[in-house]
Design an enzyme around this catalytic site. Sequence first.
Site, PDB file in Angstrom:
ATOM      1  N   GLU A 111       0.863  -1.198   0.000  1.00 20.51           N
ATOM      2  CA  GLU A 111       0.000   0.000   0.000  1.00 20.51           C
ATOM      3  C   GLU A 111       0.886   1.230   0.000  1.00 20.51           C
ATOM      4  O   GLU A 111       2.051   1.151   0.383  1.00 20.51           O
ATOM      5  CB  GLU A 111      -0.856   0.032   1.285  1.00 20.51           C
ATOM      6  CG  GLU A 111      -1.859  -1.081   1.398  1.00 20.51           C
ATOM      7  CD  GLU A 111      -2.540  -1.112   2.772  1.00 20.51           C
ATOM      8  OE1 GLU A 111      -2.032  -0.460   3.705  1.00 20.51           O
ATOM      9  OE2 GLU A 111      -3.555  -1.786   2.896  1.00 20.51           O
ATOM     10  N   LYS A 113       2.328   4.519   1.602  1.00 18.07           N
ATOM     11  CA  LYS A 113       2.485   5.014   2.970  1.00 18.07           C
ATOM     12  C   LYS A 113       2.113   6.497   2.937  1.00 18.07           C
ATOM     13  O   LYS A 113       2.890   7.346   2.495  1.00 18.07           O
ATOM     14  CB  LYS A 113       3.919   4.826   3.454  1.00 18.07           C
ATOM     15  CG  LYS A 113       4.107   5.235   4.908  1.00 18.07           C
ATOM     16  CD  LYS A 113       5.459   4.777   5.423  1.00 18.07           C
ATOM     17  CE  LYS A 113       5.597   4.960   6.917  1.00 18.07           C
ATOM     18  NZ  LYS A 113       5.546   6.351   7.334  1.00 18.07           N
ATOM     19  N   ASP A 115       1.424  10.176   4.046  1.00 18.71           N
ATOM     20  CA  ASP A 115       2.138  10.991   5.013  1.00 18.71           C
ATOM     21  C   ASP A 115       1.232  12.119   5.501  1.00 18.71           C
ATOM     22  O   ASP A 115       1.158  13.187   4.910  1.00 18.71           O
ATOM     23  CB  ASP A 115       3.406  11.557   4.358  1.00 18.71           C
ATOM     24  CG  ASP A 115       4.422  11.976   5.397  1.00 18.71           C
ATOM     25  OD1 ASP A 115       4.163  11.760   6.591  1.00 18.71           O
ATOM     26  OD2 ASP A 115       5.464  12.518   5.015  1.00 18.71           O
ATOM     27  N   TYR A 216      -6.913   2.160   6.206  1.00 14.58           N
ATOM     28  CA  TYR A 216      -6.155   0.980   5.789  1.00 14.58           C
ATOM     29  C   TYR A 216      -6.160  -0.142   6.811  1.00 14.58           C
ATOM     30  O   TYR A 216      -5.519  -1.151   6.611  1.00 14.58           O
ATOM     31  CB  TYR A 216      -4.711   1.355   5.442  1.00 14.58           C
ATOM     32  CG  TYR A 216      -4.077   2.251   6.479  1.00 14.58           C
ATOM     33  CD1 TYR A 216      -3.857   3.588   6.202  1.00 14.58           C
ATOM     34  CD2 TYR A 216      -3.739   1.773   7.735  1.00 14.58           C
ATOM     35  CE1 TYR A 216      -3.310   4.430   7.151  1.00 14.58           C
ATOM     36  CE2 TYR A 216      -3.192   2.602   8.684  1.00 14.58           C
ATOM     37  CZ  TYR A 216      -2.977   3.936   8.382  1.00 14.58           C
ATOM     38  OH  TYR A 216      -2.441   4.767   9.329  1.00 14.58           O
ATOM     39  N   LYS A 304      10.878   3.133   2.421  1.00  9.77           N
ATOM     40  CA  LYS A 304      10.889   4.592   2.258  1.00  9.77           C
ATOM     41  C   LYS A 304      11.532   4.994   0.936  1.00  9.77           C
ATOM     42  O   LYS A 304      12.612   4.527   0.592  1.00  9.77           O
ATOM     43  CB  LYS A 304      11.684   5.199   3.410  1.00  9.77           C
ATOM     44  CG  LYS A 304      10.922   5.149   4.718  1.00  9.77           C
ATOM     45  CD  LYS A 304      10.894   6.534   5.312  1.00  9.77           C
ATOM     46  CE  LYS A 304      10.132   6.558   6.608  1.00  9.77           C
ATOM     47  NZ  LYS A 304      10.165   7.890   7.212  1.00  9.77           N
ATOM     48  N   CYS A 397      17.071  47.786 -11.926  1.00  4.41           N
ATOM     49  CA  CYS A 397      17.095  46.548 -12.697  1.00  4.41           C
ATOM     50  C   CYS A 397      18.519  45.991 -12.677  1.00  4.41           C
ATOM     51  O   CYS A 397      19.469  46.708 -13.006  1.00  4.41           O
ATOM     52  CB  CYS A 397      16.650  46.819 -14.128  1.00  4.41           C
ATOM     53  SG  CYS A 397      16.959  45.430 -15.229  1.00  4.41           S
ATOM     54  N   CYS A 400      19.983  46.329 -16.483  1.00  2.00           N
ATOM     55  CA  CYS A 400      20.244  47.579 -17.182  1.00  2.00           C
ATOM     56  C   CYS A 400      20.316  48.783 -16.255  1.00  2.00           C
ATOM     57  O   CYS A 400      20.628  49.880 -16.690  1.00  2.00           O
ATOM     58  CB  CYS A 400      19.183  47.809 -18.256  1.00  2.00           C
ATOM     59  SG  CYS A 400      17.582  48.231 -17.555  1.00  2.00           S
ATOM     60  N   CYS A 413      11.118  45.842 -14.704  1.00  2.00           N
ATOM     61  CA  CYS A 413      12.020  46.826 -15.296  1.00  2.00           C
ATOM     62  C   CYS A 413      11.255  47.434 -16.461  1.00  2.00           C
ATOM     63  O   CYS A 413      10.849  46.725 -17.379  1.00  2.00           O
ATOM     64  CB  CYS A 413      13.289  46.147 -15.804  1.00  2.00           C
ATOM     65  SG  CYS A 413      14.204  47.213 -16.943  1.00  2.00           S
ATOM     66  N   CYS A 419      16.767  46.884 -22.466  1.00  2.00           N
ATOM     67  CA  CYS A 419      17.208  46.000 -21.384  1.00  2.00           C
ATOM     68  C   CYS A 419      17.472  44.622 -21.992  1.00  2.00           C
ATOM     69  O   CYS A 419      16.557  43.969 -22.482  1.00  2.00           O
ATOM     70  CB  CYS A 419      16.133  45.942 -20.306  1.00  2.00           C
ATOM     71  SG  CYS A 419      16.558  44.883 -18.923  1.00  2.00           S
TER      72      CYS A 419
HETATM   73  N1  LIG Z   1      11.255  15.802  10.817  1.00  3.69           N
HETATM   74  C1  LIG Z   1      11.126  15.512  12.074  1.00  3.69           C
HETATM   75  O1  LIG Z   1      11.500  16.288  12.946  1.00  3.69           O
HETATM   76  C2  LIG Z   1      10.509  14.211  12.474  1.00  3.69           C
HETATM   77  C3  LIG Z   1      10.270  13.908  13.802  1.00  3.69           C
HETATM   78  C4  LIG Z   1       9.655  12.703  14.095  1.00  3.69           C
HETATM   79  C5  LIG Z   1       9.325  11.822  13.098  1.00  3.69           C
HETATM   80  N2  LIG Z   1       9.576  12.157  11.801  1.00  3.69           N
HETATM   81  C6  LIG Z   1       9.248  11.230  10.682  1.00  3.69           C
HETATM   82  O2  LIG Z   1       8.325  10.267  11.048  1.00  3.69           O
HETATM   83  C7  LIG Z   1       8.863   8.959  10.912  1.00  3.69           C
HETATM   84  C8  LIG Z   1       8.474   8.073  12.064  1.00  3.69           C
HETATM   85  O3  LIG Z   1       7.210   8.439  12.399  1.00  3.69           O
HETATM   86  P1  LIG Z   1       6.011   7.560  12.846  1.00  3.69           P
HETATM   87  O4  LIG Z   1       6.409   6.579  13.868  1.00  3.69           O
HETATM   88  O5  LIG Z   1       5.006   8.544  13.203  1.00  3.69           O
HETATM   89  O6  LIG Z   1       5.545   6.897  11.557  1.00  3.69           O
HETATM   90  P2  LIG Z   1       6.157   5.687  10.776  1.00  3.69           P
HETATM   91  O7  LIG Z   1       6.972   6.217   9.679  1.00  3.69           O
HETATM   92  O8  LIG Z   1       6.785   4.721  11.695  1.00  3.69           O
HETATM   93  O9  LIG Z   1       4.855   5.047  10.193  1.00  3.69           O
HETATM   94  C9  LIG Z   1       3.746   4.643  10.942  1.00  3.69           C
HETATM   95  C10 LIG Z   1       2.598   5.417  10.488  1.00  3.69           C
HETATM   96  O10 LIG Z   1       2.442   5.290   9.087  1.00  3.69           O
HETATM   97  C11 LIG Z   1       1.141   5.689   8.775  1.00  3.69           C
HETATM   98  N3  LIG Z   1       0.678   5.011   7.562  1.00  3.69           N
HETATM   99  C12 LIG Z   1       0.501   5.612   6.358  1.00  3.69           C
HETATM  100  N4  LIG Z   1       0.060   4.754   5.445  1.00  3.69           N
HETATM  101  C13 LIG Z   1      -0.072   3.578   6.050  1.00  3.69           C
HETATM  102  C14 LIG Z   1      -0.505   2.302   5.588  1.00  3.69           C
HETATM  103  N5  LIG Z   1      -0.869   2.080   4.328  1.00  3.69           N
HETATM  104  N6  LIG Z   1      -0.525   1.287   6.498  1.00  3.69           N
HETATM  105  C15 LIG Z   1      -0.124   1.491   7.775  1.00  3.69           C
HETATM  106  N7  LIG Z   1       0.286   2.676   8.261  1.00  3.69           N
HETATM  107  C16 LIG Z   1       0.321   3.716   7.407  1.00  3.69           C
HETATM  108  C17 LIG Z   1       0.307   5.433   9.986  1.00  3.69           C
HETATM  109  O11 LIG Z   1      -0.254   6.646  10.370  1.00  3.69           O
HETATM  110  C18 LIG Z   1       1.285   4.972  11.023  1.00  3.69           C
HETATM  111  O12 LIG Z   1       1.024   5.549  12.256  1.00  3.69           O
HETATM  112  C19 LIG Z   1      10.348   9.155  10.877  1.00  3.69           C
HETATM  113  O13 LIG Z   1      10.972   8.164  10.103  1.00  3.69           O
HETATM  114  C20 LIG Z   1      10.498  10.521  10.293  1.00  3.69           C
HETATM  115  O14 LIG Z   1      10.583  10.430   8.898  1.00  3.69           O
HETATM  116  C21 LIG Z   1      10.158  13.312  11.490  1.00  3.69           C
HETATM  117 ZN   LIG Z   2      16.279  46.302 -17.176  1.00  4.19          ZN
END
Ligand SMILES: NC(=O)c1ccc[n+]([C@@H]2O[C@H](COP(=O)([O-])OP(=O)(O)OC[C@H]3O[C@@H](n4cnc5c(N)ncnc54)[C@H](O)[C@@H]3O)[C@@H](O)[C@H]2O)c1
Ligand SMILES: [Zn+2]
Length: 660
Positions: A111, A113, A115, A216, A304, A397, A400, A413, A419
């Site tokens: 599936e 993932k 975000d 899901y 990922k 600008c 020119c 400009c 120009c």
């Molecule tokens: N940038 C930052 O400061 C920061 C901080 C914390 C976490 N993160 C990001 O979050 C990630 C870890 O976060 P996490 O534990 O919340 O999530 P995760 O990456 O471990 O994934 C789990 C989540 O994926 C989601 N999901 C989406 N599609 C799905 C599907 N088809 N089936 C099952 N689950 C699905 C669900 O909401 C589930 O809770 C890190 O790897 C990082 O990339 C970033």
């Molecule tokens: Zn110009």
Amino acid sequence: MKKLDRMQHLVKQINEYNYHYYVLDDPLVSDKEYDQLYDELVRLEEENNSILPDSPTLRVGGEPLKSFTSHRHITPLWSLDKAKTEEELITWDGRVKKLLEEDVPLEYVLEYKFDGLTINVTYEEGQLIQAATRGNGVVGESILQQVKTIKSIPLSIDYLGKIEVQGEGLMRLSVLDKYNETVAEPLKNARNAAAGALRNLNPKTTATRKLDAFCYNVGYIDGLDFTTHMEMIDFLRENRFPVSHYIKLCSGMTEVIEEIRSLKDGIKDLDFLTDGLVIKVNDLNIREKLGYTQKFPRWAIAFKFEAQEVTTGLMDVIWQVGRTGKLTPSAVLEPVDIGGVTVSRATLNNWEDIQRKRVKIGCKVWLRRSNDVIPEIMGAIDEACEEAQEVEKPELCPACGSEVIEKGAHIFCPNSLSCKPQLVSAIVHYGSRDAMDIEGFSEKTAGQLYEALGIKDIADLYDIKYEDLISLERFGDKKARNLLDAIEKSKDCRLDAFIYALGIPNVGRKTATDLANYFKSLEGIKQASYEELVTLSDVGGIVASSIVDFFHDEKILGNIQRLLDKGLHPQHEGGDIAESLFTGKTVVVTGTLEAYNRKEIKELLEKLGANVSGSVSKKTDYLLAGEEAGSKLDKAKEIMASGVETNLTILTEEEFRKMI
Ligand SMILES: NC(=O)c1ccc[n+]([C@@H]2O[C@H](COP(=O)([O-])OP(=O)(O)OC[C@H]3O[C@@H](n4cnc5c(N)ncnc54)[C@H](O)[C@@H]3O)[C@@H](O)[C@H]2O)c1
Ligand SMILES: [Zn+2]
């Protein structure tokens, strides 16, 4: 000891990032940077064979906010283990089989993932009674009113037993773009836009973000047992939960990997943010055997993809002058890898955009690369930054030195007479394929003509002589003659091409064609009134005003007259385009047709008002597929199955004939 210090440092830093990400919905670093630190911590914990008590590797997500009522999930919610390479997937598959003490290929489902923000929705007697965030996996925040603003989440379902369903609340990218166009402070990314909206105490604010969701998983259900994930998904569909079109059942890891390879390119065309794919064991009995670690199920893993969003330093902003004199800011970045490409430049739309996004030179910015367009700066990172230097608004600008003028959000400009970049790009545009199609007319050549021959105006092109060209660098006899021939040939041109070539602001190729078809002569277009122009189907107020202003400019009229005096003869090519089901649609033809050859079908489609294109994308409206259609047909099917927003329809020749 050194390792332990580093571990302590990482734990502290990652917990700080977690707080900003999970609690404040306003991350300090990109996922890519975060994942690097997290992976380092996991490695050190393994090497040291110890885990600090407050390590983020022991925990799911962040603690729920006190301002919301809390909700204890009936069954806990988890994080996901992750892999970044095919090798890691194969290792994981091996581990699963070893745990099961079996060595037969396992059935996996694949599936997207999504975000966004995890949501867990509870129904009783067919009614939606609760909705919660994941929180720390055991207790989340109750966000029922907020989730109710998501139109795709059903308020009632047919199934009457108690049930808890998990999904992801998200903001479609097209919705985010539209939202950002209108607000004072744009949102930096779709994930945080969705999370921030759902965890907003005021559901009215949530509603303005127009969120969507994909479900899901059934976390808990009273009175029903599923045997497989696919069965569970069917149940969700039947009960009208929003479920992604894309879900793939694979037999064994080899098939999973093949599927991943075929999906990789398409993922950035989706209208929602994904950070990869999730691979899950299909058989629910096997899942039970495998169980969970402290943090994630052993029966699923996230694959990922390379991040489409990163952060990097903004080193400078330079202003470039375009054909219309508009000054466009271009960001000079610390080179950064984004989706496998090293990027060092990005667009910032205009002065107002810089203000809204609050970017400063010397500080870090969020960068997003979508489709294959130039990466865009989404905003500044809200972190104190010592070297911060305000971007200066240009007063002169850069090309020119003329004093610039402001029109709305843009800076111009006004020196359209001398120009250089304005003139060079006007000449290049004039000669371009969709305009006058003068072959051999590169930017470099145009620059040469400007510098060495003093070509300051398009009409001057028609005065160029052989002796002039042959004296230029990189010009031999053949090249000079070819260019002169092409210029001469352009005198006999189509009206629509000429209109487009003039470079009227806001008039693209299609509008130019519409104008030519409607008015049929240059004189007609010149005389057109605002009222008449806005009656054309794709011409709005702004475009109409641009056209009227353009043909009321004395200098422009003088230049057009000069062109006509040189012998230019723009002609409207008869054959009215009939209004049809294909008018304005993008059509791709593939395979062999019975009644038409390639040229005939192209002419027919164009007569019907279609834009005929060579390659299939989500923007295609129709794929006309004849016998032995190959890869284009496959591509179209793939797009239609992927869940992207598209109008794409596949037509057989017979269906096509019925439509015309
Ligand atoms: N940038 C930052 O400061 C920061 C901080 C914390 C976490 N993160 C990001 O979050 C990630 C870890 O976060 P996490 O534990 O919340 O999530 P995760 O990456 O471990 O994934 C789990 C989540 O994926 C989601 N999901 C989406 N599609 C799905 C599907 N088809 N089936 C099952 N689950 C699905 C669900 O909401 C589930 O809770 C890190 O790897 C990082 O990339 C970033
Ligand atoms: Zn110009």
